[in-house]
Design an enzyme around this catalytic site. Sequence first.
Site, PDB file in Angstrom:
ATOM      1  N   TYR A  87      15.698  34.823 -17.931  1.00 44.63           N
ATOM      2  CA  TYR A  87      16.526  34.289 -19.012  1.00 44.63           C
ATOM      3  C   TYR A  87      16.839  32.830 -18.749  1.00 44.63           C
ATOM      4  O   TYR A  87      16.718  32.329 -17.628  1.00 44.63           O
ATOM      5  CB  TYR A  87      17.810  35.112 -19.201  1.00 44.63           C
ATOM      6  CG  TYR A  87      18.823  34.953 -18.101  1.00 44.63           C
ATOM      7  CD1 TYR A  87      19.813  33.975 -18.185  1.00 44.63           C
ATOM      8  CD2 TYR A  87      18.806  35.765 -16.983  1.00 44.63           C
ATOM      9  CE1 TYR A  87      20.747  33.821 -17.174  1.00 44.63           C
ATOM     10  CE2 TYR A  87      19.729  35.628 -15.969  1.00 44.63           C
ATOM     11  CZ  TYR A  87      20.702  34.644 -16.073  1.00 44.63           C
ATOM     12  OH  TYR A  87      21.620  34.491 -15.072  1.00 44.63           O
ATOM     13  N   CYS A  88      17.236  32.159 -19.814  1.00 44.50           N
ATOM     14  CA  CYS A  88      17.641  30.757 -19.750  1.00 44.50           C
ATOM     15  C   CYS A  88      18.842  30.591 -20.685  1.00 44.50           C
ATOM     16  O   CYS A  88      19.582  31.542 -20.909  1.00 44.50           O
ATOM     17  CB  CYS A  88      16.477  29.841 -20.111  1.00 44.50           C
ATOM     18  SG  CYS A  88      15.855  30.078 -21.799  1.00 44.50           S
ATOM     19  N   ARG A  89      19.010  29.416 -21.258  1.00 40.92           N
ATOM     20  CA  ARG A  89      20.157  29.196 -22.134  1.00 40.92           C
ATOM     21  C   ARG A  89      19.990  29.890 -23.476  1.00 40.92           C
ATOM     22  O   ARG A  89      20.857  30.623 -23.922  1.00 40.92           O
ATOM     23  CB  ARG A  89      20.419  27.699 -22.339  1.00 40.92           C
ATOM     24  CG  ARG A  89      21.702  27.422 -23.121  1.00 40.92           C
ATOM     25  CD  ARG A  89      22.092  25.960 -23.134  1.00 40.92           C
ATOM     26  NE  ARG A  89      21.083  25.121 -23.749  1.00 40.92           N
ATOM     27  CZ  ARG A  89      20.982  24.878 -25.059  1.00 40.92           C
ATOM     28  NH1 ARG A  89      21.824  25.419 -25.897  1.00 40.92           N
ATOM     29  NH2 ARG A  89      20.044  24.094 -25.521  1.00 40.92           N
TER      30      ARG A  89
END
Length: 129
Positions: A87-89
């Site tokens: 995941y990221c932002r």
Amino acid sequence: MTLSANTLVAEARARIRELTPEALAPRLADDIVLIDVREPAEFETGHLPGAINIPRGVLEFQVEAHPAVACVTDPALSARDRDIVVYCRTGGRSALAAYNLQRMGFTRVRSLAGGITAWREQGLPLHLR
């Protein structure tokens, strides 16, 4: 032909599996490797419980102990058949990461749809340092 970042992300999303925050939350206690591909400063602002930080820029190099990362690999990337959620932002970097990990032979990798932003919007728990 010139490609935009949005085009690359859309192409990656068409080839990967995404998991919603609601689907991931009850599975946090399972043997899932959570990889936060944001930069370390972003990771420090809050991350999913149990997540490890491997920034997007070095992720592929971490798989096989490449000299670009001082020949060090992360144990989380040692088994290509483990459940991995990246995941990221907002989900763009993680879609690209999931796609490349799939291309490198990881068979059970998913991206968190909407990233940590969607996680926060659902009021799900974050770990703060």
